[in-house]
Write an enzyme that holds these catalytic residues in place. Structure first.
Site, mmCIF file in Angstrom:
data_model
loop_
_atom_site.group_PDB
_atom_site.id
_atom_site.type_symbol
_atom_site.label_atom_id
_atom_site.label_comp_id
_atom_site.label_asym_id
_atom_site.label_seq_id
_atom_site.Cartn_x
_atom_site.Cartn_y
_atom_site.Cartn_z
ATOM 1 N N GLN A 233 -7.231 8.125 4.008
ATOM 2 C CA GLN A 233 -7.194 7.253 2.843
ATOM 3 C C GLN A 233 -8.423 6.353 2.898
ATOM 4 O O GLN A 233 -8.507 5.453 3.722
ATOM 5 C CB GLN A 233 -5.893 6.439 2.860
ATOM 6 C CG GLN A 233 -4.643 7.315 2.948
ATOM 7 C CD GLN A 233 -4.331 8.049 1.661
ATOM 8 O OE1 GLN A 233 -4.168 7.439 0.614
ATOM 9 N NE2 GLN A 233 -4.269 9.388 1.714
ATOM 10 N N GLY A 274 2.513 1.874 -3.999
ATOM 11 C CA GLY A 274 1.854 3.037 -3.412
ATOM 12 C C GLY A 274 0.355 3.073 -3.696
ATOM 13 O O GLY A 274 -0.179 2.270 -4.464
ATOM 14 N N HIS A 275 -0.294 4.040 -3.080
ATOM 15 C CA HIS A 275 -1.750 4.108 -3.207
ATOM 16 C C HIS A 275 -2.194 4.460 -4.625
ATOM 17 O O HIS A 275 -1.544 5.214 -5.308
ATOM 18 C CB HIS A 275 -2.369 5.061 -2.187
ATOM 19 C CG HIS A 275 -1.811 6.449 -2.154
ATOM 20 N ND1 HIS A 275 -2.323 7.415 -1.351
ATOM 21 C CD2 HIS A 275 -0.779 7.025 -2.805
ATOM 22 C CE1 HIS A 275 -1.637 8.517 -1.509
ATOM 23 N NE2 HIS A 275 -0.713 8.314 -2.382
ATOM 24 N N ASN A 276 -3.309 3.824 -5.009
ATOM 25 C CA ASN A 276 -3.934 4.069 -6.303
ATOM 26 C C ASN A 276 -3.152 3.554 -7.491
ATOM 27 O O ASN A 276 -3.461 3.894 -8.634
ATOM 28 C CB ASN A 276 -4.238 5.569 -6.493
ATOM 29 C CG ASN A 276 -5.242 6.049 -5.463
ATOM 30 O OD1 ASN A 276 -4.898 6.782 -4.536
ATOM 31 N ND2 ASN A 276 -6.456 5.602 -5.578
ATOM 32 N N SER A 294 -0.229 6.168 -7.596
ATOM 33 C CA SER A 294 -0.996 6.550 -8.781
ATOM 34 C C SER A 294 -0.336 6.170 -10.089
ATOM 35 O O SER A 294 -0.679 6.734 -11.133
ATOM 36 C CB SER A 294 -1.287 8.056 -8.768
ATOM 37 O OG SER A 294 -2.044 8.390 -7.621
#
Lengths: 372, 372, 372
Positions: A233, A274-276, A294
């Site tokens: 990441q 969460g990521h993004n 996302s």
């Protein structure tokens, strides 16, 4: 009440209001029949109206509660002009005009109450003076503004920058290359992984973790049936200005791009982002919310506690998700959205749950009956 | 993109692939009509296909996205042989054969992409060199391999053993008798209670707590009506190899036996695993999952975010639990299982919720109508 | 089993029972046909009945499991008088009277088993001796009882008081003015914000955060559309005696008054309790529960894992909320309450979910049919 200033330090009302941040607000003091001129009455704290004593200031934000004014004991009460008028009429009718409380007439009483609270907070718990505690471990090439505070046993890694008047609590870990804006505060035991940045006036509560690895794995059957390999990441986490992040909340760093939290976003405890993800300005989330990777959430949304939002979704502006609601599809229209099973006594739930399992069949049977 | 290596450090494609771990993979470079031989093109980073520039490598794992190749700018693209063939045909048909991108034909493009990412990660963020930071507090009888790293302000208690090339982050607490296998990494501010063990190549994210007391109490009416007394928890927590544990996740130690996490298990953030659970190899869980005590989950399961699994259950192999689903019974058949109330606009939900409360009655009334 | 004492340190049964806390319990040893007098048999550990060997003590709390006694190998077994009688009869009938296990007849076998476990725990993991680790940072005006223990790299701020035999784990942060009662234990890496107090014998697990800011904001349209301003949180958190707080749990401090946790309350991991909540004595909550602000929960309640309770509610005494249940209304009657969507295979759920979305309409259509 735990918030009373020592009487010797309690300001008179006039000074309190002058020293409070009243930008964007209009206010005036109405003395009514009070014995003590407003300029002389001392205010030692704040309280809810039914509990406020003669040294405490209170408020009526909602006209529904204005009847409580009749019995209130407060030093002064923040009200709208409408409430003030109704209060005067009520006293006059009761022949009690001489008993009137001091009113502070304001276009936004609850907001002014919050700002007065901030004034008391600044007196009771001023931020620590600038300086680095000798037990902290600060990399030689980290940049800590002389006016910033670094608490005991904090770690600040290489290349990190801590801005003016910022405060890094005891036991915090600030990773390589982090950027902490002016007046931002990390409470004790916060982790910022490498490359996390935040603007001015952010507040990060204890135990929060920002910038940890997003959860990304690729299937790797070459190792074993069902095995996974890690997708590194590389992104970061960027917070705007005036963001609050609650205790033990986690915000993943992005896979390739950054995870983005807009200006003024308020995030309660034990939330997982969460990521993004991208969270729009001034959106607020109550505790225990989860947002999978996302997903984009718009501006000025309210996410109720324990709501769960799936990944790769788009939630528009001004959307209100009810508590405990799972969200598995995009929402492009403002409004309130809800989805949870209504609670009943357990025996009743058991009967209904049986029927839920056969609902599709029930629907068919109903249709068949209608065709008869 | 935050991941570009400085051009002077960017490898040529051939070297990148030779240095990447390609075990279990087959690959070949197809130069097509590219101007620059693959042996000479430099790769400075990785990116998604629509954003990759001429210094970045990308991939097409799913044939659905192969149309994007027509406009792609990437230095090279990882594809399957099928996608490569379709791409060539597409270019030929369009009279653009001379514009072909460099392709890396691979039996598992997404997996190779992940492995290439791991190569960049190793360049950008190499693990710290072996050694113990002077501010760490390490018990004299703890065993730390000379090649292992112990960060600032970490605590390693009596009898603990840290294996070769393992890394203990800043502010971690490693309890008495813990065992940390080779190449395992604890990010900052992790807690391992006494007797936690993990195999090789595990990764534990910040704020995770492993080996805390399971939640066990016996009624003790001798003290007070409704009082509880603690049942001491004597077990440990054992992780296999290649386990990842997310930020602020908690895994209880067992009451009498150990809590067991199999090889290759991937556990996201803010997950709670109760005492005496056993999680089978290569099972993955998204964030905010809870698993109550003494439950066994099989191998290669996928547990969606915020799913909640009750205690003393058995979930078989290859089971997929949807996000936000409560599980209150055993599952012995592979497949996907779901249970959450579908979200609607609030007004619609309110109407439906009233009906849910009377579902059992509706079922009876429907039956009565059918008998007429 | 990991809990066996070295045989040289294993007590004889008689001494074990004399040294165990048996207040409020009655017990007697029945030797039956055992070869070894109870006064001489050594007990090196505890175990579940089916796994207990001849050095371990076990129990039968539920008559349903008494059949297991026939094959048991335990050094001695805790049973009720009723189970003992049935066991004797069973052996006699089988002509095996001479093989009888040693029984410890007790009015509450499971409770005595827990207390015996506590005796072993005290032997295996005695609390550390009093004293302050040299790496801890303790304010000069903090008060730490000489018999209390302060672990490495802990921080104790100004005016905090740590009572007799209390233990502050490694890396803990104890804020200004906190009060920690006698025999209370903070595991490593706990945060107490300023002004948190707890009574005697509390246990706070790693990563827990007590006294962080409640989530309170007032709309501040003067700054930006949708903007919020912080409402300072002046209250504290007060825990009674014998409270346990799980790993990574968070308990907010009150806005104006304190958040209150009653005596004997047991709170599992990753629980979130909002500001100004009041939790009644001996209530227990399983992991992942969330309780929004200003809610009162009565005494002796059981809250199942991942249940979510809204704000400003009143839950009475002796209420049992099932796991994964959202609570959005007051509950004034004891009993069990449930509300979650029953899980099915995914395809079945999809069919039923469609019907759920049209339930209100189905109800109308059913009514129309009935009127025909």
């Amino acid at each position: 009440m735990p918030i009373l200033l020592d009487p010797s330090k309690a300001p008179v009302l006039q000074r309190l209001l002058e020293e409070t941040d009243t930008s964007g607000l209009t206010w005036s003091i109405e003395q009514g029949g009070a014995q003590v001129p407003a300029g002389e009455i001392r205010v030692a704290g704040i309280a809810n109206l039914e509990r406020a004593g003669p040294q405490e200031i209170s408020f009526v934000a909602n006209p529904r509660y204005q009847a409580q004014l009749a019995e209130a004991q407060a030093a002064a009460v923040l009200v709208t002009a409408e409430v003030a008028q109704a209060y005067r009429a009520m006293l006059a009718e009761a022949g009690r005009a001489g008993e009137a409380l001091i009113l502070i007439i304001c276009n936004a009483p609850y907001l002014l109450f919050a700002r007065i609270g901030q004034w008391f907070e600044s007196q009771l718990h001023p931020l620590p003076a600038g300086g680095i505690h000798p037990s902290a471990v600060v990399a030689p090439d980290a940049s800590v503004d002389p006016s910033a505070h670094v608490g005991p046993l904090a770690v600040i890694e290489s290349g990190a920058a801590v801005g003016p008047r910022a405060s890094i609590g005891a036991g915090c870990y600030v990773g390589p290359g982090c950027r902490i804006g002016a007046d931002s505060v990390l409470h004790p035991r916060v982790t910022l992984y490498r490359g996390v940045s935040m603007g001015a006036r952010c507040v990060i509560l204890s135990g929060a973790v920002l910038g940890d690895d997003g959860f990304g794995f690729a299937p790797d059957p070459s190792r074993a049936k069902g095995a996974w390999t890690k997708i590194p990441q590389f992104g970061g986490v960027r917070l705007g200005d005036d963001v609050e992040v609650g205790a033990n909340t986690t915000i993943d760093r992005g896979a390739l791009d950054d995870t983005l939290i807009g200006n003024g976003v308020k995030i309660d405890n034990q939330i997982m982002i969460g990521h993004n993800c991208r969270i729009g300005d001034h959106t607020a989330m109550a505790a225990c919310v989860g947002i999978a990777g996302s997903t984009t959430v718009g501006e000025r949304c309210s996410i109720g506690g324990a709501a769960m939002i799936g990944g790769h979704l788009k939630i528009g502006d001004d959307v209100f998700i009810s508590a405990a609601t799972p969200v598995h599809s995009n929402i492009d229209k403002p409004g309130q959205y809800t989805g949870f099973f209504p609670m009943t006594e357990h025996a009743q739930w058991e009967r209904n749950a049986v029927a839920v399992r056969h609902l599709a069949t029930m629907a068919k049977r109903l249709k068949a009956l209608e065709k008869k």
